[in-house]
Design a protein around this motif. Structure first.
Motif, short mmCIF file in Angstrom:
data_model
loop_
_atom_site.label_atom_id
_atom_site.label_comp_id
_atom_site.label_asym_id
_atom_site.label_seq_id
_atom_site.Cartn_x
_atom_site.Cartn_y
_atom_site.Cartn_z
N VAL A 139 1.59 12.48 -12.59
CA VAL A 139 1.48 12.51 -11.13
C VAL A 139 1.14 13.91 -10.64
O VAL A 139 0.35 14.08 -9.71
N LEU A 182 9.16 10.64 -2.52
CA LEU A 182 7.95 10.41 -3.31
C LEU A 182 8.25 9.49 -4.48
O LEU A 182 7.47 8.58 -4.80
N GLU A 183 9.39 9.69 -5.13
CA GLU A 183 9.79 8.83 -6.25
C GLU A 183 9.99 7.39 -5.78
O GLU A 183 9.58 6.44 -6.46
N GLU A 184 10.62 7.22 -4.62
CA GLU A 184 10.84 5.88 -4.09
C GLU A 184 9.52 5.20 -3.75
O GLU A 184 9.32 4.01 -4.01
N GLU A 185 8.59 5.97 -3.20
CA GLU A 185 7.29 5.40 -2.84
C GLU A 185 6.50 4.98 -4.08
O GLU A 185 5.82 3.94 -4.09
N LEU A 186 6.62 5.78 -5.15
CA LEU A 186 5.88 5.49 -6.38
C LEU A 186 6.62 4.49 -7.27
O LEU A 186 6.03 3.92 -8.19
N GLY A 187 7.92 4.32 -7.02
CA GLY A 187 8.69 3.33 -7.77
C GLY A 187 9.15 3.76 -9.13
O GLY A 187 9.46 2.91 -9.99
N MET A 195 0.85 -1.19 0.00
CA MET A 195 0.00 0.00 0.00
C MET A 195 0.88 1.25 0.00
O MET A 195 1.87 1.31 0.74
N LEU A 196 0.52 2.22 -0.83
CA LEU A 196 1.28 3.46 -0.89
C LEU A 196 1.14 4.25 0.40
O LEU A 196 0.08 4.27 1.02
N ASN A 197 2.22 4.92 0.76
CA ASN A 197 2.21 5.78 1.94
C ASN A 197 2.71 7.16 1.50
O ASN A 197 3.87 7.52 1.74
N VAL A 198 1.85 7.88 0.79
CA VAL A 198 2.22 9.17 0.20
C VAL A 198 1.78 10.30 1.12
O VAL A 198 0.61 10.37 1.52
#
Length: 308
Positions: free
Chosen positions: A67, A42-47, A1-4
């Motif tokens: 995005v 943010l980039e790491e979270e979104l991959g 699950m994303l944690n943005v």
């Protein structure tokens, strides 16, 4: 699950608007290193990377542009939640930030302000006049809620509802040879000097479409900043123009020697709409506003609605 983090989305949108890490950090009130770390997180979270940092100026990648648009949408929806909760029982009871184009505002706004005060006393309305593209950009950014405009192709990405068809009339100078005609076509007007609003006004584009863009020689037209200036120029004999009926019925040519003649063309009208950001929680508000305008603010309406 994303944690943005919502704050990080704000940072991303600010960076996209400024195009520069230093300027974005200053606007956000943080250090440049904090901003850079937030974007990398943010980039790491979104991959996936959001931007190309190899040049002198930050450049969003296609994924980054997508995005950013989604981030604007999320930020705007979150910002609407408190008002959505407050007005869920009744529409038009809180704040509404409305944009209007210059070819509509002077002829609708007086009735709108009076009638909304009577019908919806709890509504806090603020109005901003501006050109179509700037108003739509303000809606995207969450600085406006809706706009009362004339339909253009750029409106397609928004949700909107039609309010009225606004036909054009040919405005002829005093004693013009065609003033006795019941109707005119493009061929009748080919030899007259055309008066237009300046670049950026959607009314200019609608008039060019109605009159056949390919048949016009741009360097021979005369440009103005408002409909009332066009009216004065026509009355002085400088040329002809097309005027929207909403302006004519509101008295735009009163006291002049201008003759108005019906214009016959498949594109002899513009469509007036209320537009807002798609998927907005406040859709019912905007539909209610559009219905209110139809009933109370267009030419021929009472303009002083009792409470609904």
């Amino acid at each position: 699950m994303l944690n943005v983090n919502l704050r990080h989305l704000h940072y991303l949108v600010t960076l996209a608007e400024t195009g520069n890490f230093g300027a974005a950090a200053a606007r956000a009130g943080i250090t440049q290193s904090t901003l850079s770390a937030a974007i990398r997180g943010l980039e790491e979270e979104l991959g996936a990377p959001l931007m190309d940092r190899s040049g002198r100026r930050m450049q969003l990648l296609p994924f980054g542009e997508t995005v950013v648009e989604r981030a604007r949408d999320i930020i705007a929806q979150v910002g609407e939640l408190p008002e959505y909760a407050a007005r869920s029982a009744r529409p038009l009871t809180t704040r509404l930030r409305l944009g209007m184009i210059p070819s509509v505002a002077p002829f609708v706004l007086p009735k709108l302000l009076r009638s909304l005060r009577a019908a919806h006393p709890d509504l806090s309305l603020s109005v901003r006049e501006g050109l179509t593209q700037s108003l739509l950009a303000e809606i995207r950014a969450g600085r406006l809620d809706a706009a009362f405009i004339a339909h253009m192709p750029s409106v397609e990405e928004f949700e909107y509802t039609a309010v009225a068809e606004d036909p054009f009339l040919v405005a002829l100078p005093p004693r013009h040879p065609l003033s006795g005609r019941a109707a005119l076509t493009l061929a009748d007007l080919a030899s007259d000097r055309l008066l237009l609003l300046d670049q950026g006004h959607c009314l200019r584009e609608h008039v060019l479409t109605a009159l056949g863009r390919d048949g016009l020689v741009d360097e021979h037209d005369v440009r103005a900043a408002s409909i009332m200036t066009l009216v004065q120029l026509v009355d002085f004999g400088t040329g002809i123009t097309l005027l929207p009926r909403i302006a004519v019925d509101a008295g735009a040519v009163s006291g002049t020697g201008i003759t108005l003649v019906r214009y016959e063309s498949p594109s002899a009208a513009r469509r007036l709409v209320v537009a807002w950001r798609a998927r907005s929680y406040r859709r019912s508000d905007y539909l209610a506003l559009a219905e209110h305008i139809r009933r109370h603010c267009l030419p021929g309406s009472d303009g002083a609605a009792a409470a609904e």
